[in-house]
Structure formats: C-alpha cells, structure tokens
Motif scaffolding. Structure first.
Motif, PDB file in Angstrom:
ATOM      1  N   SER A  18      34.905  81.701 -29.199  1.00 48.72           N
ATOM      2  CA  SER A  18      35.268  80.281 -29.289  1.00 48.72           C
ATOM      3  C   SER A  18      36.784  80.195 -29.396  1.00 48.72           C
TER       4      SER A  18
ATOM      5  N   LEU B 195      32.732  79.525 -25.344  1.00 42.42           N
ATOM      6  CA  LEU B 195      32.084  78.239 -25.577  1.00 42.42           C
ATOM      7  C   LEU B 195      33.126  77.134 -25.718  1.00 42.42           C
TER       8      LEU B 195
ATOM      9  N   THR C  74      25.188  76.422 -30.423  1.00 44.82           N
ATOM     10  CA  THR C  74      26.023  77.572 -30.783  1.00 44.82           C
ATOM     11  C   THR C  74      25.315  78.481 -31.778  1.00 44.82           C
TER      12      THR C  74
ATOM     13  N   SER D 242      26.393  70.742 -29.723  1.00 46.45           N
ATOM     14  CA  SER D 242      27.228  71.940 -29.840  1.00 46.45           C
ATOM     15  C   SER D 242      26.854  72.817 -31.026  1.00 46.45           C
TER      16      SER D 242
END
Length: 509
Positions: A365, A385, A296, A292
């Motif tokens: 997010s 996300l 990201t 992640s």
C-alpha cells in the motif's frame, strides 16, 4: 528423456552446449545445443524444403494432425507438467493451465481452419458481372520467439495456427526453458507432422534473434516491450509483418457493488498465478473506498495463507520465480517502495528455506509515482492497492499507464461491468474473472493496446495473419470502365444513375 529432446535440435557446433537449470533448486537440469547464426540459416533451409508438400495437403489432413496432438498432450500430460515445473518453477496447478491452453488452441484451429482458409466469394465491382474470390496462401516460413514464463503455451501454441495454415516454423524458445517446446514438437511429429516442418533453435535471443527475423516471412514475438521495439524495427527493415504480445502493468477494479469474497478470490489468482510471472497478471488494484477496508483485510489474509512449495504435485498455491535475476527485480521493486514510504501488508520476503528463487505473495500500500513498482512491470508476486473515491477515478487511474494488455472488473451488475470494460484501454478485459475468461476464449482476439503489443493471437486474426490474402477478379461480360462504343461523358451519367439506385438497394455493399 531430456537428452532425447535435446537431440531434436540440429546444430553444427555440437560441442557447444547451454546448461538448463532446475528453477526449483538452482541445480542443473540438462543441456541443449548452443545454436549459431549458421544453424539458423540451415534450419530455415530444411524447413523451407518441407513446407511446399505440407501446404499442398488438404486442410482436413493438416487439421487432423492438430487433433491427434490434442489427444497425445492429454495422454502424456504428466511428463510435460514435470518438465514445466522443473525448468520454470511454477506450481503444478499453473502448469496445468498450459496443458489446457494448448489443447484448446489445437482443437479450435483443427475445427475452424477450413472455414478461415477456404476460398471465399466476395462481392464484385459489377455485382453478377464480376466474380471475385479471396484466397489465403501460407506466408511460407514463420519465425516464433517465445519467453520463459509459459514454456509450453508460448513455446508451441502460436505455431499451431501457423502450421495448419500451411506454413513451416522456425521457433526459438527461451534458453532457460527449451524442453517443454521440444517435447511438444516431438509429440506433433508423433501426431503426423512432417519431420523438419518445425525447426527448434536453442540459444540466446540476442545472438539468434536477428538471423531468425532475416530468415522468416512473418514473425511472432512474445516478450518485453523494450525488446519488442527492436524486433519490430528489424522486421520493418525487411518489410515483413509481425505480431507481438509485450509487457503489461495490468489493473483490477473492485467496483462498489462487487461481491467482496469473489473479488478477493479473483484478485489472488490475478496477482499470484505463476508467481506473478504472467504478462496478463494484475499488479494494480483500484478498490471502491466503500469496500476498501473489507477487501484489503480479506485479500491480505488470503495472500498470507498461500502455500509455497517446490512439490511436483497439486499441493502448492504458488511456485518459484524462475531465476536469480527475476528474484533481484522483485526484491528491488519491494525494497525501493518501502524505502520511499510504502508499506507491506503481506509478504515482502524471499524464502530461501523453500528454494533459491521463492518469494512470498506480496501486497503493498502507499505505492506512488517515483517508485519502481508504480509504473514499471515487476513481473513477480507483487501487487499494489489503491482506494478510490469514484468509478471514474478508478477508470482514469487504470488507463493512466503506457501499457494496456489485460484488465479485470468486479461487480454484481454484469451489464454495468461491460460498460466499464469498454472504457478501459486494454486489449482484453475480464468481468468477474481474473484473466482466464478472455485468454481461454480462443475464438476471440487476444493482444495488447498501447505499449503492450501489436497484432492479435486467437480467433480469425490468429490464423489469417500467417497467410497472404489474394483477390482474383474475373470480369464475365462488360469491362469495368467505358466500353469502346460508349463515350466517356455518357458512361459517367449512366454510372451516376446506377450508383444512386444501388445506394437504395438493401444488401448491396
């Protein structure tokens, strides 16, 4: 050229016009007739008058028109690339995808139509004693209602299998983007399509949609799920069949063995092609917790580096939204998410310095239930996300949606990717690709599950849906049933023994 294209539309009330805007600048681009319900009826009559002679022509002659059209599109692509960009606002690289799609579709059905449409022998009830043939007759008049987001692809590609199957077409492109479809019809007629076989209607769907359904023998609709429900109900009232590609809230899964750089590149295309105004684009990304942070960071940097431009060349990474209405929707989804606790990792701003409808590639997010961007289709350059702790969690959350159109899976193990894809509730799933692998594989069906549509385009489904199947069975010797000289009880015993024998014979269906 725009006036020549507009003149292809026959409308009784010639003085009533619809202005078409330049999506890049917000200024007028041209105008087209504002068709009426009476114009729909007249167009249907003209198309039906041409259709029987066209259907009577050999399939190879109808297919040859598609191949000549294929060549003309490639030869004159710069014209239509300009048209697509001006009336829709997309970057040229994304406009070129429409040229590719139309050519792939034209070539595919030109080469396969005869295989799908020619009479086929089927196994008879009494094997050699029953000769069965399956025929495919054209429906007659196919109605096509298409949206603004892919004005060439959706404006003409669904018509190509319909016409090679012997139908006439009544088509209504979106009133914001009529010129690309008109350009394609003009090229088809240059390629040898009979004048009038495709009738183009320009105007609003709310004003013309019902009458198009009333005049058609089959309907192909691409648009929102809400409108699709209404269209399906109207088609059902007339007992005509229909096919629909509707909305999506598509998901991309980054599994824990994915190549992060490849996944980032794919996610950029999946989320921001055509400024996110793509039914099969991605708005949700589920990332293995192990990747992640890395994903990201790289994804955010890539989104921030994207070049927005109104240039009529290949320099832009992303173009404009089509309208003020679309800009308002995107702005609302982002602002609503931020007001309820979400965070912007990239983008999040309109760019009026470039053009009136430009909006940055945006990554969010912390999007959760209760926010407009969580479950509703944004249809813009906005993606959320979601880190996940397991593959099962990613699959469950991806499937937790009313929609099921197109998903994407990223992994270093293609075989495992196929297994994950089979568990996803979507009509198409791309492994290690954003959307183009499934879409461009025109030999395979394309469409949505759940609220994302009914029916399929492409492949066998994409042409046979425009036909009526007919079975002709000729009994050559004995009747199917007890002959007059055999009593019913003995006939039943003989047939029972025969069925037991056939059960053991390989190759007998």
């Amino acid at each position: 050229m725009l006036q020549e294209l507009a003149d292809l539309v026959t409308a009784a009330a010639a003085g009533y016009r619809l202005e078409v805007g330049n999506a890049m600048t917000g200024r007028p681009l041209g105008d087209v007739p504002r068709c009426t319900v009476d114009d729909v009826a007249a167009a249907a009559e003209r198309a039906r008058a041409v259709q029987p002679a066209w259907a009577a022509r050999p399939i190879r002659e109808r297919a040859a028109v598609l191949l000549r059209f294929h060549d003309l599109v490639l030869q004159h692509q710069d014209e239509v690339l300009d048209l697509i960009q001006l009336e829709n606002g997309k970057a040229r690289r994304h406009a070129f995808e429409e040229v590719l799609d139309v050519c792939l579709t034209a070539r595919y059905y030109a080469h396969t139509a005869a295989d799908y449409l020619n009479p086929k022998r089927r196994q008879g009830a009494q094997l050699a004693l029953t000769q069965v043939t399956e025929l495919h007759h054209p429906k007659g008049l196919v109605g096509i209602i298409s949206p603004w987001n892919y004005p060439l692809t959706l404006g003409i590609s669904d018509a190509l299998p319909a016409i090679v199957a012997g139908n006439a077409v009544l088509t209504k492109p979106d009133q914001q983007t009529p010129f690309s479809a008109l350009w394609a019809v003009r090229l088809l007629e240059k390629a040898g399509l009979p004048t009038g076989l495709i009738q183009v209607l320009t105007g609003s769907g709310s004003e013309l949609g019902t009458s198009i359904i009333d005049q058609s023998d089959y309907l192909m609709f691409t648009g929102s799920t809400a409108v699709g429900r209404t269209v399906a109900a109207q088609a059902g009232e007339r007992l005509i069949d229909c096919s629909m590609e509707l909305g999506g809230k598509n998901a991309l899964l980054v599994l824990d063995d994915a190549d992060v750089d490849r996944a980032v590149s794919g996610a950029i295309r999946a989320s921001f092609s055509n400024a996110g105004q793509l039914c099969i684009s991605v708005e949700r990304i589920y990332i293995s917790a192990a990747l992640s942070g890395q994903f990201t960071e790289k994804f955010t940097d890539a989104a921030k580096a994207m070049k927005l431009s109104a240039a009529l060349d290949y320099s832009a990474d992303m173009g404009s939204l089509i309208s003020d209405r679309q800009l308002k929707t995107v702005t609302h989804h982002v602002d609503d998410a931020l007001s309820k606790g979400a965070a912007v990792l990239a983008g999040g701003r309109a760019r009026p310095d470039i053009g009136p409808h430009f909006y940055e590639a945006t990554i969010l997010s912390g999007v959760r239930e209760g926010m407009a961007a969580f479950a509703d289709e944004t249809f813009g350059p906005v993606v959320s996300l979601y880190p996940v702790d397991s593959e099962d969690e990613a699959i469950d959350k991806a499937n937790d949606s009313a929609y099921g159109l197109n998903f994407s899976v990223w992994t270093s193990d293609a075989a495992h990717g196929r297994q994950v894809a089979a568990r996803l509730q979507a009509g198409t799933v791309n492994v290690n690709e954003a959307y183009a692998a499934a879409w461009a594989s025109v030999d395979a069906p394309m469409g949505g599950m759940k609220a994302s549509g009914i029916g399929r385009r492409h492949g066998e489904h994409g042409i046979l849906k425009y036909t009526e199947s007919q079975t002709i069975a000729v009994e050559c010797l004995l009747p199917v049933g007890a002959p007059v000289w055999l009593d019913a009880g003995r006939y039943a015993r003989i047939m029972t023994a025969g069925l037991r024998v056939l059960r053991r014979m390989p190759g007998v269906k």
